[in-house]
Design a protein around this motif. Structure first.
Motif, PDB file in Angstrom:
ATOM      1  N   GLY A  10      31.524 139.166  -2.132  1.00  0.00           N
ATOM      2  CA  GLY A  10      31.611 140.432  -2.608  1.00  0.00           C
ATOM      3  C   GLY A  10      30.415 140.901  -3.517  1.00  0.00           C
ATOM      4  N   SER A  11      29.447 139.884  -3.903  1.00  0.00           N
ATOM      5  CA  SER A  11      28.334 140.360  -4.637  1.00  0.00           C
ATOM      6  C   SER A  11      27.457 141.392  -3.732  1.00  0.00           C
ATOM      7  CB  SER A  11      27.612 139.131  -4.937  1.00  0.00           C
ATOM      8  OG  SER A  11      27.072 138.487  -3.768  1.00  0.00           O
ATOM      9  N   GLY A  12      27.536 141.688  -2.754  1.00  0.00           N
ATOM     10  CA  GLY A  12      26.844 142.760  -1.973  1.00  0.00           C
ATOM     11  C   GLY A  12      25.690 142.186  -1.208  1.00  0.00           C
ATOM     12  N   VAL A 110      27.302 138.479 -10.588  1.00  0.00           N
ATOM     13  CA  VAL A 110      28.403 139.593 -10.860  1.00  0.00           C
ATOM     14  C   VAL A 110      29.671 138.779 -11.154  1.00  0.00           C
ATOM     15  CG1 VAL A 110      28.672 139.596  -8.252  1.00  0.00           C
ATOM     16  CG2 VAL A 110      29.520 141.478  -9.651  1.00  0.00           C
ATOM     17  N   ASP A 111      30.311 139.658 -11.960  1.00  0.00           N
ATOM     18  CA  ASP A 111      31.695 139.076 -12.589  1.00  0.00           C
ATOM     19  C   ASP A 111      32.918 138.944 -11.655  1.00  0.00           C
ATOM     20  OD1 ASP A 111      32.895 138.538 -15.164  1.00  0.00           O
ATOM     21  OD2 ASP A 111      34.153 140.280 -14.248  1.00  0.00           O
ATOM     22  N   ASN A 186      16.908 135.892 -10.764  1.00  0.00           N
ATOM     23  CA  ASN A 186      18.299 136.533 -10.866  1.00  0.00           C
ATOM     24  C   ASN A 186      18.147 137.905 -11.064  1.00  0.00           C
ATOM     25  OD1 ASN A 186      19.478 134.011 -11.159  1.00  0.00           O
ATOM     26  ND2 ASN A 186      18.466 133.934 -13.379  1.00  0.00           N
ATOM     27  N   VAL A 187      19.194 138.612 -10.282  1.00  0.00           N
ATOM     28  CA  VAL A 187      19.423 140.093 -10.019  1.00  0.00           C
ATOM     29  C   VAL A 187      20.808 140.453 -10.290  1.00  0.00           C
ATOM     30  CG1 VAL A 187      19.247 141.873  -8.462  1.00  0.00           C
ATOM     31  CG2 VAL A 187      17.634 140.066  -8.186  1.00  0.00           C
ATOM     32  N   ASP A 188      20.737 141.323 -11.131  1.00  0.00           N
ATOM     33  CA  ASP A 188      22.092 141.900 -11.575  1.00  0.00           C
ATOM     34  C   ASP A 188      22.541 142.781 -10.541  1.00  0.00           C
ATOM     35  OD1 ASP A 188      24.388 143.831 -12.615  1.00  0.00           O
ATOM     36  OD2 ASP A 188      23.221 144.708 -14.032  1.00  0.00           O
ATOM     37  N   MET A 191      23.871 147.015  -9.915  1.00  0.00           N
ATOM     38  CA  MET A 191      23.223 148.141  -9.791  1.00  0.00           C
ATOM     39  C   MET A 191      23.537 149.054  -8.477  1.00  0.00           C
ATOM     40  SD  MET A 191      19.336 147.003 -10.460  1.00  0.00           S
ATOM     41  CE  MET A 191      19.205 145.424 -10.278  1.00  0.00           C
ATOM     42  N   PRO A 192      23.150 150.175  -8.468  1.00  0.00           N
ATOM     43  CA  PRO A 192      23.205 151.022  -7.604  1.00  0.00           C
ATOM     44  C   PRO A 192      22.511 150.434  -6.432  1.00  0.00           C
ATOM     45  CG  PRO A 192      22.722 152.494  -9.228  1.00  0.00           C
ATOM     46  CD  PRO A 192      22.869 151.094  -9.927  1.00  0.00           C
ATOM     47  N   ILE A 193      23.261 150.586  -5.311  1.00  0.00           N
ATOM     48  CA  ILE A 193      22.523 149.985  -4.151  1.00  0.00           C
ATOM     49  C   ILE A 193      21.112 149.981  -3.812  1.00  0.00           C
ATOM     50  CG2 ILE A 193      22.463 149.832  -1.412  1.00  0.00           C
ATOM     51  CD1 ILE A 193      25.776 150.004  -1.485  1.00  0.00           C
TER      52      ILE A 193
END
Ligand code: AMP
Length: 209
Positions: A10-12, A110-111, A186-188, A191-193
Motif C-alpha cells: 500500500g506504499s504505492g 509510509v505509516d 528514503n522517500v516520503d 507525496m502527490p503521485i
C-alpha cells in the motif's frame, strides 16, 4: 541500471515503479503481478501462491527465487530492471546478488494507518490490472479498457495488517542490508503521485548511476 523499490504493502510501490520504469526505460518486474497472473491462469505455481497470498504470508523463498531466475533470462531484463516486490527477504536478496548487480534502492516510507486507509480504498481492473482508489475514481469500470474493477482478495484490513507485520519482520532488514552498500534513498510516500515520481527520477538521475 538496476533498481529495487522497497516499501510496505500500500506504499504505492507498484504505481511508482510503473511510472519510473517507463520514464527511465527499465523493465518493471513485479513479483506480485507475476503471481496474480499465474493464479488467473490456474497454473500449479498460481495454486501454490494463492494459499500464501490470501493469508498475507510470503510465498516460500525457493519458489520466488526459481521464478525470478527464469524471469531474468528474458531479453527485456538485460537492459536494466526496476524490481517491485522482490527481494522481500534476506535470502532473496542474496540470491539476487547472483543474478545481477543492484545500483540503487528506493525505500518508500509510509505509516501503517495511512496504508490501511489506502488499501481498503484500492480497486483493481480484473482485465488489465490497472489500479484505482475509490477516493478519486467512483466508477466501477476501468477508464483504460472498460474492465470491471474489483477488490484484491488480500486487500482487507486484517490481511493488510498481517502483510505490514510480515513486511516489518522480513523485508525491513533489507534496508540495512543495502544501506551497508550506501545505495538506499528514503522517500516520503505520502507525496502527490506526480511529485513523488519526479522526486524519485531526480534522485536516480542525480546519483548518475
Ligand atoms: P504485492 O503485489 O507486491 O503486494 O504482493 C502480493 C503478495 O504476493 C504478497 O503479500 C506475497 O504473498 C506475495 N509475494 C509477492 N512478492 C513476493 C516475494 N518476493 N516473496 C514472497 N512472496 C511474495
Amino acid at each position: 541500471m538496476n533498481i529495487i523499490f522497497l516499501g510496505p504493502p500500500g506504499s504505492g510501490k507498484g504505481t511508482m515503479a510503473e511510472r519510473v520504469g517507463k520514464e527511465m526505460k527499465l523493465a518493471h518486474i513485479s513479483t506480485g503481478d507475476i503471481l496474480r497472473a499465474e493464479i488467473k491462469a490456474g497454473s500449479e505455481l498460481g495454486g501454490l501462491a494463492k494459499s500464501y497470498i490470501d493469508k498475507g504470508a510470503l510465498v516460500p523463498d525457493s519458489v520466488i527465487i526459481d521464478m525470478m531466475r527464469e524471469r531474468f533470462k528474458q531479453d527485456d531484463a538485460k537492459g536494466g530492471v526496476l524490481l517491485d516486490g522482490f527481494p522481500r527477504t534476506v535470502a532473496q536478496a542474496e540470491a539476487l546478488d547472483s543474478l545481477t548487480a543492484i545500483d540503487a534502492v528506493i525505500n518508500l516510507e509510509v505509516d501503517v494507518q495511512v496504508i490501511v486507509n489506502r488499501v481498503i480504498a484500492r480497486r483493481v481492473c480484473e482485465q488489465c490490472g490497472c489500479v484505482y482508489s475509490v477516493k478519486t475514481h467512483a466508477a466501477s469500470d476501468c477508464s483504460k479498457c472498460g474492465g470491471k474493477l474489483v477488490i484484491r482478495p488480500d486487500d482487507n484490513e486484517q490481511t493488510v495488517r498481517e502483510r505490514f507485520r510480515v513486511y516489518e519482520e522480513q523485508t525491513q532488514p533489507l534496508i540495512d542490508f543495502y544501506a551497508q552498500r550506501g545505495i538506499v534513498s528514503n522517500v516520503d510516500a505520502t507525496m502527490p503521485i506526480e511529485e513523488e515520481a519526479a522526486y524519485i527520477i531526480d534522485i536516480l538521475n542525480t546519483e548518475k548511476i
